[in-house]
Design a protein around this motif. Structure first.
Motif, PDB file in Angstrom:
ATOM      1  N   ASN A 311      17.569  14.859  65.030  1.00  0.00           N
ATOM      2  CA  ASN A 311      17.115  14.466  65.923  1.00  0.00           C
ATOM      3  C   ASN A 311      15.551  14.098  64.457  1.00  0.00           C
ATOM      4  N   VAL A 312      15.387  15.846  63.551  1.00  0.00           N
ATOM      5  CA  VAL A 312      14.424  15.261  62.754  1.00  0.00           C
ATOM      6  C   VAL A 312      14.897  14.118  61.331  1.00  0.00           C
ATOM      7  N   SER A 313      16.190  14.445  61.303  1.00  0.00           N
ATOM      8  CA  SER A 313      16.266  13.224  60.201  1.00  0.00           C
ATOM      9  C   SER A 313      16.234  11.794  60.759  1.00  0.00           C
ATOM     10  N   ALA A 314      15.803  11.636  62.224  1.00  0.00           N
ATOM     11  CA  ALA A 314      15.731  10.006  63.139  1.00  0.00           C
ATOM     12  C   ALA A 314      14.022   9.950  62.598  1.00  0.00           C
ATOM     13  N   THR A 315      13.289  11.267  62.865  1.00  0.00           N
ATOM     14  CA  THR A 315      12.029  11.180  62.629  1.00  0.00           C
ATOM     15  C   THR A 315      11.496  10.901  61.936  1.00  0.00           C
ATOM     16  N   ILE A 316      12.117  11.623  60.186  1.00  0.00           N
ATOM     17  CA  ILE A 316      11.505  10.703  59.132  1.00  0.00           C
ATOM     18  C   ILE A 316      11.960   9.750  58.806  1.00  0.00           C
ATOM     19  N   THR A 317      13.389   9.370  58.969  1.00  0.00           N
ATOM     20  CA  THR A 317      13.388   7.591  58.681  1.00  0.00           C
ATOM     21  C   THR A 317      12.121   6.767  59.197  1.00  0.00           C
ATOM     22  N   GLU A 318      11.916   7.291  61.072  1.00  0.00           N
ATOM     23  CA  GLU A 318      11.023   6.118  60.663  1.00  0.00           C
ATOM     24  C   GLU A 318      10.363   6.548  60.114  1.00  0.00           C
ATOM     25  N   LEU A 319       9.294   7.121  59.526  1.00  0.00           N
ATOM     26  CA  LEU A 319       8.261   7.417  59.380  1.00  0.00           C
ATOM     27  C   LEU A 319       8.303   6.976  57.573  1.00  0.00           C
ATOM     28  N   HIS A 320       9.691   6.992  57.408  1.00  0.00           N
ATOM     29  CA  HIS A 320      10.481   7.449  55.660  1.00  0.00           C
ATOM     30  C   HIS A 320      10.137   5.190  55.665  1.00  0.00           C
ATOM     31  N   ASN A 321      10.506   4.219  56.645  1.00  0.00           N
ATOM     32  CA  ASN A 321      10.526   3.045  57.013  1.00  0.00           C
ATOM     33  C   ASN A 321       9.673   2.127  56.996  1.00  0.00           C
ATOM     34  N   ARG A 322       8.524   3.399  57.609  1.00  0.00           N
ATOM     35  CA  ARG A 322       7.285   1.961  58.093  1.00  0.00           C
ATOM     36  C   ARG A 322       6.300   2.183  56.658  1.00  0.00           C
ATOM     37  N   LEU A 323       6.580   3.657  55.886  1.00  0.00           N
ATOM     38  CA  LEU A 323       5.822   4.010  54.834  1.00  0.00           C
ATOM     39  C   LEU A 323       6.318   2.949  53.192  1.00  0.00           C
ATOM     40  N   TYR A 324       7.665   2.897  53.476  1.00  0.00           N
ATOM     41  CA  TYR A 324       8.296   1.948  52.941  1.00  0.00           C
ATOM     42  C   TYR A 324       7.720   0.359  52.814  1.00  0.00           C
ATOM     43  N   LEU A 325       7.620   0.121  54.152  1.00  0.00           N
ATOM     44  CA  LEU A 325       7.336  -0.916  53.830  1.00  0.00           C
ATOM     45  C   LEU A 325       5.851  -1.770  54.215  1.00  0.00           C
ATOM     46  N   LEU A 326       5.579  -1.027  53.975  1.00  0.00           N
ATOM     47  CA  LEU A 326       3.243  -0.596  53.707  1.00  0.00           C
ATOM     48  C   LEU A 326       3.410  -0.811  52.024  1.00  0.00           C
ATOM     49  N   LEU A 327       4.075   0.067  51.384  1.00  0.00           N
ATOM     50  CA  LEU A 327       4.394   0.384  49.720  1.00  0.00           C
ATOM     51  C   LEU A 327       4.516  -1.048  49.855  1.00  0.00           C
ATOM     52  N   GLN A 328       5.847  -1.654  50.117  1.00  0.00           N
ATOM     53  CA  GLN A 328       6.111  -2.985  49.946  1.00  0.00           C
ATOM     54  C   GLN A 328       4.741  -4.235  49.679  1.00  0.00           C
ATOM     55  N   GLN A 329       4.269  -4.083  50.913  1.00  0.00           N
ATOM     56  CA  GLN A 329       3.389  -4.987  51.053  1.00  0.00           C
ATOM     57  C   GLN A 329       2.109  -4.234  50.465  1.00  0.00           C
ATOM     58  N   SER A 330       2.368  -3.559  49.973  1.00  0.00           N
ATOM     59  CA  SER A 330       0.284  -3.056  49.116  1.00  0.00           C
ATOM     60  C   SER A 330       0.108  -3.922  47.339  1.00  0.00           C
ATOM     61  N   VAL A 331       1.824  -2.960  47.363  1.00  0.00           N
ATOM     62  CA  VAL A 331       2.441  -3.817  45.650  1.00  0.00           C
ATOM     63  C   VAL A 331       2.478  -5.047  45.812  1.00  0.00           C
ATOM     64  N   ASP A 332       3.143  -6.263  46.440  1.00  0.00           N
ATOM     65  CA  ASP A 332       2.876  -7.905  47.188  1.00  0.00           C
ATOM     66  C   ASP A 332       1.379  -7.898  46.704  1.00  0.00           C
ATOM     67  N   LEU A 333       0.422  -7.206  47.998  1.00  0.00           N
ATOM     68  CA  LEU A 333      -1.097  -7.580  47.741  1.00  0.00           C
ATOM     69  C   LEU A 333      -1.839  -6.793  46.525  1.00  0.00           C
ATOM     70  N   TYR A 334      -0.927  -6.300  45.012  1.00  0.00           N
ATOM     71  CA  TYR A 334      -1.578  -6.014  44.048  1.00  0.00           C
ATOM     72  C   TYR A 334      -1.254  -6.800  43.168  1.00  0.00           C
ATOM     73  N   SER A 335      -0.353  -7.249  43.652  1.00  0.00           N
ATOM     74  CA  SER A 335       0.353  -8.705  42.850  1.00  0.00           C
ATOM     75  C   SER A 335      -0.416  -9.893  42.600  1.00  0.00           C
ATOM     76  N   GLU A 336      -0.841 -10.497  43.589  1.00  0.00           N
ATOM     77  CA  GLU A 336      -1.593 -11.550  44.010  1.00  0.00           C
ATOM     78  C   GLU A 336      -3.227 -11.125  43.917  1.00  0.00           C
ATOM     79  N   ALA A 337      -3.851  -9.765  43.790  1.00  0.00           N
ATOM     80  CA  ALA A 337      -4.618 -10.081  43.206  1.00  0.00           C
ATOM     81  C   ALA A 337      -4.614 -10.136  41.508  1.00  0.00           C
TER      82      ALA A 337
END
Length: 506
Positions: A311-337
């Protein structure tokens, strides 16, 4: 109405006179402009039903299954939804007066432009729901459970939100008039302004508390730390300062990681709450990319541990995936800017940068570029102040494309819109820890591969490498400390003008 029914698929026009009976099956029925008074729909199925411009007076919806139903422009007066299941319901421009949702399940509901007055939610479960541009007036929440909800531009009037579990809420641009709230809940709520917090009466162990003469946030933080509520203490800093947001978010992430590593007292709601707050900050363009890199790496390390409970692994995985998606989106926006700021592939191209600050910074833009350049692994760019004038405070600096990238990278890494930096030395110390570059390097590769234009690929590679430097290199020289304290917290916008030869090449 027929067009709506056809588009909706399985909806069938219902007959209220015949259908509104106890234990009725109104699944996927549609009703428009119904006037129902003193009807009894107890224990009925209203799954996927559609109600438009209907008025319900003293109607019983007790023990009904109303999952996925939609109500638009409806009015409810004296109606009861006791023990009803309202999962995934939507209410658009609906009004509820003197109604009861006692012991009801309101999971994943959406309310837009709604008004609830003198309505009871006692012992109800309200989870993962969204209220937008709505009003809750003189409502009761005794012994209710309200978790992970979002309130956007919603007004709260004459209410006691203290005899209930009201936690992990996003309250964005909300209004508060004569509200009582549990003191313990403040750290689990994001979006309440400090002035609104001062107007709210805090309740502790059932008793109203006088707001302290000193800073109320400092008093709450001290209380939280004494109880070892380190995550909630950090979230107070994220919302109210005075810590810089990058440092506060890192503290919150550190508190969660420490708990997860120990395997004791792991709360999934806290992990979800941090993810939701970071998503809000990302939408507001004030989420430091440096935090996302750090958080993605930290959660990745935890997931590499083999002794985590499932259950702890599943909880951390959910946060990790959401943060990584935000990171990818932020880097894309940074590149576009960067692409918009610098329509050239030549890093040595001369550029004139106009920077607008809310007030005159302690460190000028030219010095910011030089200090930012010290964090780069390549040759540091130079910059020269050309002019400065009052407006808010406007500076024009002559530099190169590499200097522009250095300036923009440090803004993105530390959060471009900074507020109230007090413990700047602590910020510099926090950033002094080297952050592994694996995540950023992977994103550099994918961002370059996604771009087909050779010139833009070179620019993206350089810009992302610069950003990587900002987030992983040591700041032992105190450069980041100087940058944050000296002016980035006052920056409003920048614009770039390339010299004529660079424009022609672009």
């Amino acid at each position: 109405m027929s067009d709506l029914v056809n588009r909706a698929g399985p909806l069938v026009v219902g007959d209220a006179a015949q259908d509104f009976q106890p234990r009725s099956d109104l699944t996927y029925r549609s009703y428009a402009r119904v006037q129902a008074s003193s009807a009894d729909l107890s224990r009925s199925l209203l799954i996927g039903a559609l109600f438009q411009q209907c008025t319900f007076s003293n109607v019983r919806f007790d023990n009904c299954d109303i999952e996925g139903a939609r109500f638009t422009d409806c009015t409810f007066v004296g109606c009861t939804f006791i023990d009803a299941d309202l999962r995934s319901c939507s209410f658009a421009r609906c009004e509820f007066k003197a109604c009861s949702f006692e012991q009801a399940l309101l999971l994943d509901i959406t309310v837009q432009g709604g008004c609830f007055s003198q309505t009871s939610f006692d012992r109800a479960s309200i989870h993962d729901s969204a209220f937008e541009q709505s009003v809750l007036r003189e409502c009761s929440f005794k012994h209710a459970s309200a978790l992970q909800n979002t309130f956007d531009r919603t007004g709260f009037e004459d209410m006691r939100i203290a005899d209930c579990t009201f936690l992990y809420a996003l309250m964005l641009e909300c209004r508060f008039d004569r509200i009582q709230l549990n003191a313990e809940a403040v750290g689990t709520i994001f979006g309440i302004s400090k002035s609104d917090l001062m107007s709210i009466t805090l309740i502790y162990l059932g008793d109203a508390q006088c707001n302290p003469a000193e800073d109320i946030v400092a008093a709450l933080k001290s209380s939280y730390v004494d109880r070892k509520w380190y995550f909630l203490s950090a979230m107070l800093e994220v919302n109210y300062g005075p810590e810089h947001r990058l440092l506060a978010l890192s503290h919150a992430m550190g508190a969660l990681c420490a708990v997860a590593a120990s395997g004791i007292g792991v709360k999934r709601d806290e992990f979800r709450f941090l993810a939701r707050v970071t998503e809000v900050l990302a939408r507001q363009n004030v989420l430091p990319i440096g935090f996302l890199v750090h958080a993605a790496e930290e959660t990745g390390r935890l997931l590499d541990e083999s002794n985590l409970a499932p259950n702890v692994s599943a909880t951390i995985t959910e946060l990790h995936n959401r943060l990584y998606l935000l990171l990818q989106q932020s880097v894309d926006l940074y590149s576009e800017a960067i692409g918009r700021l610098l329509p050239t592939g030549d890093e040595t191209a001369e550029a004139s940068v106009t920077v607008v600050y809310r007030e005159r910074p302690a460190i000028g833009t030219a010095e910011v570029v030089r200090l930012a350049g010290q964090l780069m692994s390549t040759e540091a760019p130079n910059a020269t102040l050309v002019s400065a004038r009052l407006g808010s405070w406007i500076e024009v600096v002559q530099t190169t494309a590499a200097g522009v990238m250095a300036l923009y990278a440090v803004i993105a890494a530390t959060n471009g819109i900074l507020t109230q930096i007090i413990r700047t030395r602590a910020l510099a110390n926090a950033l002094a820890q080297p952050i592994p570059k694996r995540t950023v390097q992977a994103l550099v590769r994918t961002a370059v591969l996604r771009n087909n234009e050779p010139m833009q690929s070179r620019l993206a590679r350089s810009a992302l490498a610069t950003l990587s430097d900002m987030t992983k290199r040591s700041t032992g020289s105190g450069a980041v400390h100087q940058l944050v304290a000296g002016g980035l917290d006052k920056l409003e916008c920048i614009s770039v003008e390339l010299d004529k030869s660079a424009k022609d090449r672009a």
